[in-house]
Design a protein around this motif. Structure first.
Motif, PDB file in Angstrom:
ATOM      1  N   LYS A  24     -10.098  38.633  30.076  1.00 44.27           N
ATOM      2  CA  LYS A  24      -8.647  38.478  30.163  1.00 44.27           C
ATOM      3  C   LYS A  24      -8.230  38.113  31.586  1.00 44.27           C
ATOM      4  O   LYS A  24      -8.564  38.823  32.543  1.00 44.27           O
ATOM      5  CB  LYS A  24      -7.988  39.794  29.735  1.00 44.27           C
ATOM      6  CG  LYS A  24      -6.475  39.752  29.682  1.00 44.27           C
ATOM      7  CD  LYS A  24      -5.948  41.077  29.154  1.00 44.27           C
ATOM      8  CE  LYS A  24      -4.430  41.094  29.143  1.00 44.27           C
ATOM      9  NZ  LYS A  24      -3.935  42.368  28.588  1.00 44.27           N
ATOM     10  N   GLU A  49     -11.966  43.091  28.288  1.00 43.98           N
ATOM     11  CA  GLU A  49     -10.677  43.233  27.589  1.00 43.98           C
ATOM     12  C   GLU A  49      -9.519  43.377  28.561  1.00 43.98           C
ATOM     13  O   GLU A  49      -8.368  43.138  28.199  1.00 43.98           O
ATOM     14  CB  GLU A  49     -10.711  44.460  26.656  1.00 43.98           C
ATOM     15  CG  GLU A  49     -11.588  44.234  25.443  1.00 43.98           C
ATOM     16  CD  GLU A  49     -11.539  45.411  24.474  1.00 43.98           C
ATOM     17  OE1 GLU A  49     -10.565  46.187  24.525  1.00 43.98           O
ATOM     18  OE2 GLU A  49     -12.493  45.549  23.692  1.00 43.98           O
ATOM     19  N   GLU A  50      -9.807  43.810  29.777  1.00 49.37           N
ATOM     20  CA  GLU A  50      -8.739  44.050  30.758  1.00 49.37           C
ATOM     21  C   GLU A  50      -8.780  43.098  31.955  1.00 49.37           C
ATOM     22  O   GLU A  50      -7.811  43.031  32.711  1.00 49.37           O
ATOM     23  CB  GLU A  50      -8.835  45.485  31.289  1.00 49.37           C
ATOM     24  CG  GLU A  50      -8.537  46.551  30.250  1.00 49.37           C
ATOM     25  CD  GLU A  50      -7.081  46.539  29.807  1.00 49.37           C
ATOM     26  OE1 GLU A  50      -6.221  46.188  30.626  1.00 49.37           O
ATOM     27  OE2 GLU A  50      -6.824  46.856  28.625  1.00 49.37           O
ATOM     28  N   ARG A  51      -9.911  42.426  32.171  1.00 49.85           N
ATOM     29  CA  ARG A  51     -10.018  41.580  33.371  1.00 49.85           C
ATOM     30  C   ARG A  51     -11.176  40.599  33.180  1.00 49.85           C
ATOM     31  O   ARG A  51     -12.049  40.831  32.353  1.00 49.85           O
ATOM     32  CB  ARG A  51     -10.244  42.433  34.619  1.00 49.85           C
ATOM     33  CG  ARG A  51     -11.631  43.077  34.710  1.00 49.85           C
ATOM     34  CD  ARG A  51     -11.660  44.255  35.645  1.00 49.85           C
ATOM     35  NE  ARG A  51     -10.975  45.402  35.064  1.00 49.85           N
ATOM     36  CZ  ARG A  51      -9.850  45.942  35.550  1.00 49.85           C
ATOM     37  NH1 ARG A  51      -9.324  45.478  36.644  1.00 49.85           N
ATOM     38  NH2 ARG A  51      -9.278  46.967  34.936  1.00 49.85           N
ATOM     39  N   ASN A  63     -11.535  51.095  34.342  1.00 51.70           N
ATOM     40  CA  ASN A  63     -10.174  50.574  34.199  1.00 51.70           C
ATOM     41  C   ASN A  63      -9.178  51.438  34.961  1.00 51.70           C
ATOM     42  O   ASN A  63      -8.278  50.923  35.634  1.00 51.70           O
ATOM     43  CB  ASN A  63      -9.789  50.472  32.724  1.00 51.70           C
ATOM     44  CG  ASN A  63     -10.420  49.253  32.060  1.00 51.70           C
ATOM     45  OD1 ASN A  63     -10.715  48.255  32.722  1.00 51.70           O
ATOM     46  ND2 ASN A  63     -10.641  49.337  30.763  1.00 51.70           N
ATOM     47  N   ASP A 120      -7.214  49.837  38.072  1.00 51.42           N
ATOM     48  CA  ASP A 120      -5.804  49.561  37.774  1.00 51.42           C
ATOM     49  C   ASP A 120      -4.840  50.476  38.512  1.00 51.42           C
ATOM     50  O   ASP A 120      -3.673  50.112  38.708  1.00 51.42           O
ATOM     51  CB  ASP A 120      -5.539  49.678  36.266  1.00 51.42           C
ATOM     52  CG  ASP A 120      -6.236  48.563  35.489  1.00 51.42           C
ATOM     53  OD1 ASP A 120      -6.620  47.549  36.119  1.00 51.42           O
ATOM     54  OD2 ASP A 120      -6.413  48.715  34.269  1.00 51.42           O
TER      55      ASP A 120
END
Lengths: 291, 291
Positions: free
Chosen positions: B33, B62-64, B285, B289
């Motif tokens: 992502k 999924e996050e980066r 995460n 984050d």
């Protein structure tokens, strides 16, 4: 939210209650969301009901009941402080039974973590999961050749503080700017309960607790082997620079317990979980709630 | 989700790409992502693009964006493997620059964590946060008097395996039932990419990487003091029983890095993050984050 009266309290407002067992009248406070196993806390050296960080307690109380208590001979509890952790463990299990609880999750901080280990060894049926913060196994590494008290602990507990609660700035936090700022925030929270504060401890508490610690440090036999019998899922937490109970003891715990995860917080001393209370609450909820 | 073509790939389907820098043609794979800083991975001893655990990579993707690559001389990348981590760090920074990236988050596993430390020391501007898994500082503790390879590592890497990938069951996982079951699950994931697998490594890779490790282990000067200069927020992760890079080295890292959190997983060896891949992804995460 539960409809129970005690679910609505906080660390600041919850009344102190009393229950009798083993001929001891135990002072305790219990509040938080009902429905899961309660989490029972074993306190550090010379601490009473007020010494827990309200931020940690109320953070955890959003998801489960928390139970803090004075073991025998401490502050508002009657009886004598035993000179062994085995004796303290026996009193603690009597207290838990007196509340009518068949099983709890158990947290121990510093010497409270030593009592907690002993409780699990003696009464595995009573405990589901174990959280050990800033603590050590038998035959701990305390440096300085003495075997149970670090040189820093001797120096810090031996000094005078004005106001007296500034002791905890040195015990719980690093000397860094970040550490001392976290300490001042903790002291505000520590003092934020103004009504129904606990009684002070007597002069008999420290010598008995130190005697227990000395015995724990001198335990004979193969080092750490007793930990293999603690089959409970365990979470071990400390700061990377604990000068009261050296951090390496947390490594010994997780390397010898069969099923233990370790978290060490940066730039943190004995009170790492007070400094990182939000992260700690999140980690504990994950640890206690996951299958 | 991003609309980029590469956001839709997985560790199994993402094509290998190539970029030139420093006279080297680097093989890499990049997907996930878009929108945050990419996370770049530095690989372990004798590993190529396929050795990363797809569960970790796709969990993080999924996050980066995640970026895996072969450093110079490894598998499908051209050039020579340097005999120092400083040389490997220089090649890695050239690779990152060749992608047009001004800053990344950096992960290093095992000797990749040594390269990652060197990258941060050389080019602090290029790195935001650092994740060190199963690795060690200079002057590491490897037992056995040799200074850089543990007796277990010598024995495990010196044995023959049928099929050959069973080596990783011993390198990455404990001998317990739980550990070996986790290892077999990892091997399935490792073999699940069937198209466009990476080239094998040449016989020149291991000797050069071992020479670099020997130099890292023998580094002169005050032990661990260089770590104080790594000001980046750092997450250190390992298993409680890492026999390839002893777990105590993770303690040395967090006790000497200015701002490092440690997580040690139970009943886990060098590949703890593969065994606990869901928990690892969640922790990373949070680490990457949070402000």
């Amino acid at each position: 939210m539960s409809t129970s009266a005690f679910a609505r309290y906080s660390a600041i407002t919850v009344p102190t209650q009393f229950v009798e067992a083993n001929g001891i009248r135990f002072a305790y406070r219990r509040w938080g969301k009902e429905g899961k196993l309660p989490l029972a806390f074993n306190q550090h050296f010379t601490g009473n009901l007020d010494n827990w960080d309200p931020a940690v307690l109320d953070g955890l109380a959003e998801e489960r009941e928390v139970i803090i208590f004075n073991n025998a001979g401490i502050a508002s509890s009657t009886g004598e402080v035993p000179t062994t952790f085995a004796g303290m463990a026996k009193n603690a299990t009597a207290f838990i039974a007196a509340l009518g609880l068949k099983q709890v999750d158990l947290l121990g901080f510093s010497i409270g973590g030593m009592v907690a280990q002993q409780i699990v060894i003696d009464r595995p049926d009573l405990i589901r999961r174990l959280i050990l913060v800033g603590t050590a196994p038998r035959n701990l590494d305390a440096g300085g050749g003495q075997g149970y008290l670090t040189p820093e602990a001797q120096s810090i507990f031996g000094a005078a503080y004005d106001p007296p609660e500034n002791l905890w700035l040195k015990v719980m936090f690093t000397d860094s700017e970040l550490g001392q700022a976290a300490g001042r925030e903790f002291l505000k929270r520590y003092l934020s309960r103004t009504e129904d504060r606990d009684a002070p401890i007597s002069e008999k508490v420290a010598p008995a607790q130190l005697a227990a610690l000395a015995q724990w440090g001198d335990h004979p036999g193969e080092r750490f082997v007793y930990l293999r019998d603690i089959q409970k899922r365990t979470l071990v937490v400390n700061g990377v620079h604990d000068v009261i109970v050296y951090t390496v003891n947390s490594l010994y715990l997780v390397q010898n317990l069969p099923n233990a995860k370790l978290i060490l917080y940066p730039d943190a001393n004995h009170g790492s979980w007070y400094q990182y209370n939000e992260d700690f609450v999140l980690e504990v909820n994950r640890f206690l709630d996951n299958a």
